[in-house]
Design an enzyme around this catalytic site. Structure first.
Site, PDB file in Angstrom:
ATOM      1  N   GLU A   1       7.299   5.215 -45.194  1.00 26.62           N
ATOM      2  CA  GLU A   1       8.055   4.314 -45.685  1.00 26.62           C
ATOM      3  C   GLU A   1       7.526   2.650 -45.783  1.00 26.62           C
ATOM      4  O   GLU A   1       7.884   2.010 -46.596  1.00 26.62           O
ATOM      5  CB  GLU A   1       8.978   4.364 -45.328  1.00 26.62           C
ATOM      6  CG  GLU A   1      10.239   5.387 -44.660  1.00 26.62           C
ATOM      7  CD  GLU A   1      10.954   5.816 -43.811  1.00 26.62           C
ATOM      8  OE1 GLU A   1      11.980   6.155 -43.774  1.00 26.62           O
ATOM      9  OE2 GLU A   1      10.904   5.712 -42.402  1.00 26.62           O
TER      10      GLU A   1
ATOM     11  N   SER B   1      11.515  10.277 -33.063  1.00 29.28           N
ATOM     12  CA  SER B   1      12.106   9.117 -32.843  1.00 29.28           C
ATOM     13  C   SER B   1      12.186   8.896 -31.653  1.00 29.28           C
ATOM     14  O   SER B   1      11.711   9.878 -30.942  1.00 29.28           O
ATOM     15  CB  SER B   1      13.132   9.626 -33.310  1.00 29.28           C
ATOM     16  OG  SER B   1      14.824   9.165 -32.602  1.00 29.28           O
TER      17      SER B   1
ATOM     18  N   LYS C   1      13.324  14.834 -34.387  1.00 21.85           N
ATOM     19  CA  LYS C   1      13.405  13.718 -35.620  1.00 21.85           C
ATOM     20  C   LYS C   1      11.376  14.042 -35.632  1.00 21.85           C
ATOM     21  O   LYS C   1      10.697  14.280 -34.672  1.00 21.85           O
ATOM     22  CB  LYS C   1      13.775  12.862 -35.928  1.00 21.85           C
ATOM     23  CG  LYS C   1      15.309  13.046 -36.141  1.00 21.85           C
ATOM     24  CD  LYS C   1      15.782  12.052 -36.426  1.00 21.85           C
ATOM     25  CE  LYS C   1      15.324  11.433 -37.805  1.00 21.85           C
ATOM     26  NZ  LYS C   1      16.075   9.822 -38.385  1.00 21.85           N
TER      27      LYS C   1
ATOM     28  N   HIS D   1      15.109  11.795 -63.914  1.00 24.63           N
ATOM     29  CA  HIS D   1      17.099  11.675 -63.523  1.00 24.63           C
ATOM     30  C   HIS D   1      17.402  12.452 -61.959  1.00 24.63           C
ATOM     31  O   HIS D   1      18.000  12.362 -61.494  1.00 24.63           O
ATOM     32  CB  HIS D   1      18.236  11.762 -63.933  1.00 24.63           C
ATOM     33  CG  HIS D   1      18.299  11.234 -65.900  1.00 24.63           C
ATOM     34  ND1 HIS D   1      18.701  10.116 -66.264  1.00 24.63           N
ATOM     35  CD2 HIS D   1      17.475  11.855 -66.676  1.00 24.63           C
ATOM     36  CE1 HIS D   1      17.921  10.169 -67.593  1.00 24.63           C
ATOM     37  NE2 HIS D   1      17.986  11.249 -68.350  1.00 24.63           N
TER      38      HIS D   1
END
Ligand code: ARG
Length: 470
Positions: free
Chosen positions: A292, A279, A285, A158
């Site tokens: 992804e 970025s 970043k 979970h």
């Protein structure tokens, strides 16, 4: 294109120019050029050997098909845009080069068994490539696992800390799934290993074709068993898509974990610059784009599976033109896997685990609680009572803001008399609940104990090396 007759035309039929381009599959199926030439070569050799066409025709066709194959490989043979599909182009080109001999290539054959054959041959390499890419992924995961057999971290259920585990064990969970994924491609390849040639349009041919010989020549284990089924079913494409979907569903889950683990919130690992991106506006970043994008590719892979199922649903037997749509889906799948699998390997190789951060996550959260309950069970306490006593110990530790290893004998006694009745001392318990001890005790088959994990890594390496490319 007006002027060039279709294979099925003996005089211009006046096909509406608006549907001509619509019906053409050449822009997609020209990718099958080499495969179709190889299948055609096996067909004409069999026609010659069986006496269906004159030996001189079969020799001329064989020679020309082999020249065309060499030209196709070098890139100099380009399908003529006026052809309806790659199959038509090849026959038209043979006829242009050879005259009558060229016109005999299609004896005992239809584009229906020809395209079914091409898809089987295409899938044969696609199955093999997927299997090989999966082995590379398992190998990269084993390399990382071998370095992290004693890198302790929480396991999760979970997405909440569950019990002590190791990074290697977690990575081997991914390998277990990938091994099954590879098995799905191998199983599907075995079922697809039948040669449709000789099925012709729908009920086979009345000519004395040697189906066994042509199947053997093309490396199939046998001819297909029913001409109508062989020309009308694309379940081999569905199986490829289903295996690809299960594979990418797994890769997507693994990538999701990599994204979480490499976030500042988890901080369990970094992704080397080779596999992370910056970025354009936020200079601080580094983003997990590779992970992804693999996760994102699941959309198009599942889409292809749904396409292939939907294209076939409701089609009456035998061949229907709807089936022409199978190719775009299958080609997109193989292109997607050819991008995804090497990217996943590169991503795994770019992972930089941070063992201290993983181990720190075991300090809070009472991941060792189940071990205490099991210690009580080992001393004869029924599990449900052991569970209750441990829960009381957790409450005591939480109230004090410490972990279970830090509780003293008095605190254990206050929590539950089960501890003293079972003869458990705080000092014994403190050693018992160390993450390394919790993990080492889980030495059943399939468990995270270093001894088991090392065995499993060795088994996987053996399997990769023995098998080589599937
Ligand atoms: N281009 C067609 C396909 O991909 C080849 C078969 C055409 N057969 C026919 N009867 N129209 O399915």
């Amino acid at each position: 294109m007006p002027g060039v007759l279709k294979l099925w035309e003996t005089s211009p039929s006046g096909l509406d120019t608006r549907v001509e381009a619509f019906l053409s599959s050449l822009s997609v199926d020209s990718r099958l050029l080499e495969i179709d030439l190889e299948g055609s070569a096996a067909h004409v050799a069999m026609l010659g050997a069986s006496g269906v066409i004159p030996g001189s025709h079969s020799e001329a066709l064989t020679r020309t098909l082999s020249a065309m194959l060499a030209e196709a490989r070098s890139g100099s043979l380009k399908p003529d845009a006026s052809a309806e599909d790659v199959h038509s182009f090849i026959e038209q080109e043979l006829t242009r080069r050879l005259g009558d001999a060229g016109k005999s290539v299609h004896a005992g054959r239809s584009r229906n068994d020809q395209v079914a054959l091409d898809m089987r041959l295409y899938l044969r390499s696609a199955f093999r490539e997927a299997g090989g890419g999966i082995l590379d992924a398992i190998s990269a995961l084993c390399d990382l696992a071998a370095e992290n057999v004693e890198t302790y971290m929480p396991s999760y259920t979970h997405l909440r800390r569950a019990q002590p585990s190791t990074l290697a064990f977690h990575l081997l969970a991914w390998c277990a799934a990938l091994e099954r994924d590879r098995g799905r491609f191998i199983d599907a390849a075995a079922r697809a290993n039948e040669c449709p040639l000789g099925s012709a349009a729908v009920v086979g041919s009345g000519l004395p074709l040697d189906r066994d010989a042509v199947a053997r020549a093309l490396g199939f284990s046998r001819p297909s068993r029913n001409a109508m089924d062989a020309t009308a079913d694309r379940d081999a494409c569905v199986e490829y898509a289903a295996a690809a979907s299960t594979l990418i569903m797994h890769l997507s889950r693994f990538c999701e974990e990599i994204i979480l683990w490499s976030s500042a919130e988890f901080g369990f690992m970094d992704i080397a610059n080779a596999c992370s991106t910056g970025s354009s506006i936020m200079p601080q970043k580094r983003n997990p784009d590779v992970a992804e994008l693999i996760r994102g590719k699941t959309g198009r892979v599942f889409g292809s599976l749904v396409s292939l199922l939907t294209i076939q649903k409701g089609l009456p037997l035998g061949y229907d033109r709807d089936l022409q749509e199978d190719k775009a889906a299958v080609f997109d799948l193989s292109d997607t896997l050819a991008g995804v699998l090497p990217a996943f390997v590169a991503l795994v190789q770019a992972l930089k685990p941070k063992p201290e951060a993983m181990e720190a996550a075991l300090e809070a959260g009472f991941a060792e609680a189940t071990d205490i309950a099991e210690l009580l069970v080992a001393k004869g306490v029924p599990f449900r009572d052991a569970y209750g006593a441990t829960k009381a110990a957790i409450a005591a530790a939480a109230a004090k803001g410490v972990n279970l290893a830090s509780l003293g004998d008095d605190e254990l006694a206050t929590a539950s008399d089960a501890f003293s009745l079972a003869g458990i001392k705080a000092s014994e318990l403190a050693g018992f609940v160390q993450p390394a001890a919790c993990v080492a005790r889980r030495d059943l088959v399939g468990g995270p104990a270093p001894v088991r994990v090392r065995e499993e890594i060795a088994r996987l390496y053996g399997f990769i090396n023995e098998d080589g490319a599937p």
